[in-house]
Write a protein that holds these residues in place. Structure first.
Motif, PDB file in Angstrom:
ATOM      1  N   SER A  52      -9.414  -1.121 -10.574  1.00 20.30           N
ATOM      2  CA  SER A  52      -8.878  -0.809  -9.369  1.00 20.30           C
ATOM      3  C   SER A  52      -9.855  -1.392  -8.229  1.00 20.30           C
ATOM      4  O   SER A  52     -10.993  -1.417  -8.421  1.00 20.30           O
ATOM      5  CB  SER A  52      -8.960   0.894  -9.031  1.00 20.30           C
ATOM      6  N   GLY A  53      -9.381  -1.849  -7.012  1.00 22.78           N
ATOM      7  CA  GLY A  53      -9.998  -2.317  -6.293  1.00 22.78           C
ATOM      8  C   GLY A  53     -10.770  -3.732  -6.426  1.00 22.78           C
ATOM      9  O   GLY A  53     -11.243  -4.320  -5.646  1.00 22.78           O
ATOM     10  N   SER A  54     -10.219  -4.361  -7.444  1.00 23.09           N
ATOM     11  CA  SER A  54     -10.790  -5.618  -7.781  1.00 23.09           C
ATOM     12  C   SER A  54     -10.267  -6.674  -6.996  1.00 23.09           C
ATOM     13  O   SER A  54     -10.747  -7.953  -6.783  1.00 23.09           O
ATOM     14  CB  SER A  54     -10.454  -5.848  -9.391  1.00 23.09           C
ATOM     15  N   GLY A  55      -8.965  -6.557  -6.451  1.00 23.77           N
ATOM     16  CA  GLY A  55      -8.455  -7.721  -5.443  1.00 23.77           C
ATOM     17  C   GLY A  55      -6.998  -7.913  -5.956  1.00 23.77           C
ATOM     18  O   GLY A  55      -6.500  -9.264  -5.534  1.00 23.77           O
ATOM     19  N   LYS A  56      -6.590  -7.369  -6.993  1.00 29.83           N
ATOM     20  CA  LYS A  56      -5.219  -7.817  -7.647  1.00 29.83           C
ATOM     21  C   LYS A  56      -4.049  -7.953  -6.413  1.00 29.83           C
ATOM     22  O   LYS A  56      -3.336  -8.958  -6.394  1.00 29.83           O
ATOM     23  CB  LYS A  56      -4.743  -6.814  -8.774  1.00 29.83           C
ATOM     24  N   THR A  57      -3.887  -6.579  -5.937  1.00 25.40           N
ATOM     25  CA  THR A  57      -2.975  -6.699  -4.575  1.00 25.40           C
ATOM     26  C   THR A  57      -3.188  -7.727  -3.706  1.00 25.40           C
ATOM     27  O   THR A  57      -2.193  -8.331  -3.332  1.00 25.40           O
ATOM     28  CB  THR A  57      -2.709  -5.267  -4.164  1.00 25.40           C
ATOM     29  N   THR A  58      -4.568  -7.941  -3.120  1.00 24.65           N
ATOM     30  CA  THR A  58      -4.825  -9.034  -2.297  1.00 24.65           C
ATOM     31  C   THR A  58      -4.277 -10.274  -2.828  1.00 24.65           C
ATOM     32  O   THR A  58      -3.586 -11.104  -1.968  1.00 24.65           O
ATOM     33  CB  THR A  58      -6.159  -9.189  -2.209  1.00 24.65           C
TER      34      THR A  58
ATOM     35  N   HIS B 203      -2.661  -2.507 -13.981  1.00 30.02           N
ATOM     36  CA  HIS B 203      -3.878  -1.896 -14.734  1.00 30.02           C
ATOM     37  C   HIS B 203      -3.693  -1.874 -16.355  1.00 30.02           C
ATOM     38  O   HIS B 203      -4.317  -1.771 -17.050  1.00 30.02           O
ATOM     39  CB  HIS B 203      -4.304  -0.367 -14.461  1.00 30.02           C
TER      40      HIS B 203
ATOM     41  N   PHE C  15     -11.294  -8.645   5.083  1.00 31.65           N
ATOM     42  CA  PHE C  15     -10.632  -8.001   5.919  1.00 31.65           C
ATOM     43  C   PHE C  15     -11.858  -7.052   6.983  1.00 31.65           C
ATOM     44  O   PHE C  15     -12.923  -7.036   6.312  1.00 31.65           O
ATOM     45  CB  PHE C  15     -10.257  -6.533   5.182  1.00 31.65           C
TER      46      PHE C  15
ATOM     47  N   ALA D 198     -12.244  -8.855   0.156  1.00 31.25           N
ATOM     48  CA  ALA D 198     -11.246  -8.449  -0.803  1.00 31.25           C
ATOM     49  C   ALA D 198     -10.988  -9.379  -2.028  1.00 31.25           C
ATOM     50  O   ALA D 198     -10.874  -9.002  -3.269  1.00 31.25           O
ATOM     51  CB  ALA D 198      -9.745  -8.135  -0.314  1.00 31.25           C
TER      52      ALA D 198
ATOM     53  N   ARG E 208       0.905  -1.252   0.004  1.00 26.85           N
ATOM     54  CA  ARG E 208      -0.167   0.019  -0.129  1.00 26.85           C
ATOM     55  C   ARG E 208       0.960   0.979  -0.093  1.00 26.85           C
ATOM     56  O   ARG E 208       1.612   1.393   0.925  1.00 26.85           O
ATOM     57  CB  ARG E 208      -1.016  -0.049   1.243  1.00 26.85           C
TER      58      ARG E 208
HETATM   59  N1  ATP Z   1      -6.048  -4.248   4.907  1.00 29.51           N
HETATM   60  C1  ATP Z   1      -7.276  -3.773   4.149  1.00 29.51           C
HETATM   61  N2  ATP Z   1      -8.334  -3.577   4.936  1.00 29.51           N
HETATM   62  C2  ATP Z   1      -9.527  -3.235   4.414  1.00 29.51           C
HETATM   63  N3  ATP Z   1      -9.898  -3.380   3.301  1.00 29.51           N
HETATM   64  C3  ATP Z   1      -9.041  -3.719   2.283  1.00 29.51           C
HETATM   65  C4  ATP Z   1      -7.623  -3.958   2.774  1.00 29.51           C
HETATM   66  N4  ATP Z   1      -6.837  -4.331   1.860  1.00 29.51           N
HETATM   67  C5  ATP Z   1      -7.627  -4.024   0.619  1.00 29.51           C
HETATM   68  N5  ATP Z   1      -8.805  -3.815   1.061  1.00 29.51           N
HETATM   69  C6  ATP Z   1      -9.935  -3.615   0.154  1.00 29.51           C
HETATM   70  O1  ATP Z   1     -10.050  -4.788  -0.757  1.00 29.51           O
HETATM   71  C7  ATP Z   1     -10.354  -4.404  -1.943  1.00 29.51           C
HETATM   72  C8  ATP Z   1      -9.403  -5.107  -2.874  1.00 29.51           C
HETATM   73  O2  ATP Z   1      -7.980  -4.277  -2.660  1.00 29.51           O
HETATM   74  P1  ATP Z   1      -6.796  -4.557  -3.530  1.00 29.51           P
HETATM   75  O3  ATP Z   1      -5.772  -3.779  -2.870  1.00 29.51           O
HETATM   76  O4  ATP Z   1      -6.656  -6.147  -3.489  1.00 29.51           O
HETATM   77  O5  ATP Z   1      -7.358  -4.214  -4.932  1.00 29.51           O
HETATM   78  P2  ATP Z   1      -6.549  -3.750  -6.251  1.00 29.51           P
HETATM   79  O6  ATP Z   1      -6.827  -4.723  -7.339  1.00 29.51           O
HETATM   80  O7  ATP Z   1      -5.042  -3.899  -6.066  1.00 29.51           O
HETATM   81  O8  ATP Z   1      -6.650  -2.001  -6.393  1.00 29.51           O
HETATM   82  P3  ATP Z   1      -5.634  -1.259  -6.903  1.00 29.51           P
HETATM   83  O9  ATP Z   1      -5.682  -1.308  -8.640  1.00 29.51           O
HETATM   84  O10 ATP Z   1      -6.376   0.275  -6.975  1.00 29.51           O
HETATM   85  O11 ATP Z   1      -4.436  -1.029  -6.369  1.00 29.51           O
HETATM   86  C9  ATP Z   1     -10.617  -3.278  -1.994  1.00 29.51           C
HETATM   87  O12 ATP Z   1     -11.898  -2.910  -2.075  1.00 29.51           O
HETATM   88  C10 ATP Z   1      -9.696  -2.592  -0.867  1.00 29.51           C
HETATM   89  O13 ATP Z   1     -10.374  -1.422  -0.378  1.00 29.51           O
END
Ligand code: ATP
Ligand code: MG
Lengths: 375, 264
Positions: free
Chosen positions: B77-83, B236, B48, B57, A374
């Motif tokens: 964005s926000g789809s869960g990739k980083t997760t 992205h 989470f 997530a 993050r």
């Molecule tokens: N530690 C956390 N606590 C609460 N919610 C979280 C946490 N980490 C991620 N989320 C939520 O989980 C969802 C997926 O997040 P993630 O970071 O995996 O998205 P992403 O696809 O990587 O987005 P981006 O392209 O914006 O980086 C989002 O709605 C985010 O707000």
């Protein structure tokens, strides 16, 4: 790790300097207060520590060497006859008012002991001028070099008056000073003469025990067999004197609270600065965790920085403490820090900086490794 | 073969040719035949809890990373990739399901053991490079080796080699703030390479870079896959598609499809 710790410290120069200044200030305050404390307690017990005897025997109600009661001269023989006593030396302490040619007056404490042994005060090691043999002359007394400002700049040979009687300075000592009163050592007869003390009275009896005898056993024997007196080992009497004066003067409390205050202030200044320095680097610590450093590693990295800060802070702080010691020493506030005390300062430094690091450690340990992803 | 001359035509990348690395440890004999699976995500989900709301997530999803392949994880964005990447990266535990890295199941592992997996099995590359600001390029690259307890003399040799590999030897003594984004990312790649971990995980590795630097970085990552590493890249950016062997699409906290891509 040493390298990394050093780089972290070097990178945040302003905060690092802030932390070191915090350490220096608190250790200097602690060292300074401790120094004054040492000086004052030394002065409080100076009469005892400048005597050379195993035991002190005083009036049974006396617990402070600076306010001795009265003993009957006959006690001297009684004490001498107690088993284990080798020698007894009477001491007479009398108050007096000194008056100098230039009009200066000063309250002095005359302390008389028998020539030529002079078991109290006139220790050849602390004599910087004059001659003990001249002590036998009429009116001869000693004075301390550092008391000269209170004594109208009196030096060796200066003639003056004590309680209206002629006196002169036959011996000059260095650093034999009391707490409050100005010491003048002399013979027992002259102490009586200047102070108008009758021949039947003495102030204390110094006792040497027989070789091989246990001083505390002899002390107990005196206390058991002789009524109206109290025998002390010199060490205990010094301790009692200091304890009495510290509690009754508030000096113990005021210096103690200053030291505690310096500790607490140092602890929080250092702790918060380290905390804020760690916050500045929170991303770096997060990255460290992310790429696989354990909490243990990061704690060690922070503690190592704290340790290096304490080394630097102690080095500078101790330098200042010693400059302070030398500076006030020139003005007669002479004291020394024992090696144990210096080690103590170092441990206090370590304690406040490692303790201060706890704030930063708490924050970093709670950091999630996932934080690396993050922004 | 990956190292086509096609790049020479794109953005005049030819000028950067000398930088492109050879394989670390086994001078490049690209490994394109056997592709063992090194990381598996099996019906893993992540929730989470924030206050009294539960944020899902990632819904139960499965995917795998194979050695020798570049896997692109694409989604809004926000789809869960980083997760998803965090699960494979052992920085979080799955709420349900399993994550297996090089045969090690992560559920129930201590934080310490997870750190060990990250250190030894995974090289990380981040959007913001995440070089430690107080340390020089060289020291940043050396860091994982220090953490592994590798003696200084050996570590220094390895650092020198990877810095050469990413063509950054000349900046060894520089602090990150003295370097451009592209240079920093190359140092970050060197740091991810130096332990010779089998998996490389990259979260938006090119998002903070200009097109030219992005190409260099992608080329390097592709080259690492060619040398046998499993490379996962979250992005992205659809323009990165040509580099992928496999593309995993993530939408609404779910893997919507996986496609095999024909590399250029
Ligand atoms: N530690 C956390 N606590 C609460 N919610 C979280 C946490 N980490 C991620 N989320 C939520 O989980 C969802 C997926 O997040 P993630 O970071 O995996 O998205 P992403 O696809 O990587 O987005 P981006 O392209 O914006 O980086 C989002 O709605 C985010 O707000
Ligand atoms: Mg993301």
């Amino acid at each position: 790790m040493l390298r990394y710790a050093w780089q972290f410290m070097k990178y945040d120069k302003a905060k690092s300097v802030g932390i070191i200044i915090g350490i220096v200030i608190s250790i200097f305050l602690i060292g300074q207060q401790t120094g004054i404390f040492i000086f004052l307690t030394n002065a409080m017990k100076a009469l005892v520590t400048n005597s050379r005897a195993d035991l002190w025997v005083v009036d049974s109600k006396t617990i402070n060497a600076n306010a001795l009661g009265k003993l009957d001269i006959r006690k001297l023989r009684e004490i001498e006859s107690v088993e284990g006593v080798a020698h007894v030396y009477p001491v007479v302490v009398a108050g007096g008012s000194a008056r100098f040619d230039d009009g200066t007056t000063a309250g002095v404490q005359l302390i008389g002991s028998d020539a030529p042994s002079f078991r109290i005060g006139l220790d050849p090691k602390k004599i910087i001028g004059g001659n003990l043999e001249r002590m036998l002359e009429d009116g001869a007394v000693s004075a301390d070099y550092f008391d000269r400002a209170s004594l109208g700049q009196a030096g060796l040979g200066t003639n003056f008056e004590i309680n209206g009687k002629n006196a002169f300075i036959a011996v000059q000592t260095s650093g034999v000073r009391g707490f409050g009163g100005i010491f003048m050592f002399t013979t027992i007869e002259k102490a009586r003469y200047f102070g108008n003390i009758p021949n039947t009275d003495i102030s204390a009896v110094l006792v040497d025990v027989l070789p091989g005898a246990d001083p505390s056993a002899v002390r107990d024997r005196i206390n058991r067999t002789i009524f109206g007196v109290r025998a002390w080992t010199s060490k205990d009497f010094a301790g009692s004197t200091v304890g009495f004066l510290l509690t009754n003067s508030g000096i113990g409390f005021s210096i103690g609270s200053l030291i505690v205050f310096a500790l607490i202030a140092g602890f929080f200044i250092i702790g918060l600065t380290m905390y804020s320095a760690a916050l500045d680097r929170i991303r770096d610590y997060g990255t460290l965790k992310g790429i696989g450093a354990t909490n243990g590693y990061i704690i060690r990295l922070i503690l190592l920085q704290a340790f290096l800060f304490s080394l630097a802070g102690f080095a500078v702080g101790y330098l200042f403490i010693d400059l302070f010691r030398q500076g006030v020493g020139k003005a007669g506030t002479v004291f020394t820090y024992s090696p144990l005390m210096i080690a103590g300062f170092f441990f206090v430094t370590l304690f406040i900086s490692l303790g201060g690091a706890a704030f930063a450690i708490r924050r970093i340990v709670s950091l999630e490794p996932a934080s690396v992803f993050r922004g | 073969m990956y190292r086509t001359d096609a790049w020479d035509e794109v953005d005049g990348i030819g000028a950067f040719r000398p930088f492109l690395s050879t394989c670390y440890n086994n001078p490049c004999e690209p490994l394109r035949t056997a592709m063992p699976v090194i990381a598996e995500v099996i019906q893993a989900s992540k929730e989470f809890i924030s206050g009294d709301t539960v944020i899902v997530a990632l819904k139960p999803s499965s995917m795998e990373l194979s050695m020798g392949k570049v896997t692109l994880i694409i989604g809004p964005s926000g789809s869960g990739k980083t997760t998803l990447l965090s699960l494979i990266g052992c920085v979080i535990y799955p709420t349900s399901g399993e994550v297996i890295i090089d045969g090690i199941r992560t559920s129930g592992l201590s934080a310490r053991k997870m750190a060990g997996i990250r250190l030894n099995k995974i090289g990380f590359i981040f959007q913001q490079f995440n070089l430690l600001a107080p340390l020089t390029a060289e020291q940043n690259v050396m860091l994982p080796l220090t953490l592994q307890g590798i003696p200084d003399a050996e570590a220094k040799g390895r650092v020198r080699k990877v810095l050469e590999q990413v063509n950054m030897s000349h900046r060894a003594k520089s602090l990150p703030k003295m370097m451009s984004g592209g240079e920093q990312q190359r140092i970050a790649i060197a740091r991810a390479l130096v332990t010779d971990a089998p998996v490389m995980l990259c979260d938006e590795p090119t998002a903070s870079l200009d097109t030219q630097s992005a190409h260099i970085v992608m080329e390097e990552l592709k080259n690492q896959a060619a040398c046998g590493k499993a490379v996962a890249i979250v992005t992205h950016d659809m323009r990165l598609k040509p580099y992928a062997d496999e593309i995993v699409y993530v939408e609404n906290g779910q893997i919507s499809k996986t496609e095999i891509n024909e590399p250029i």
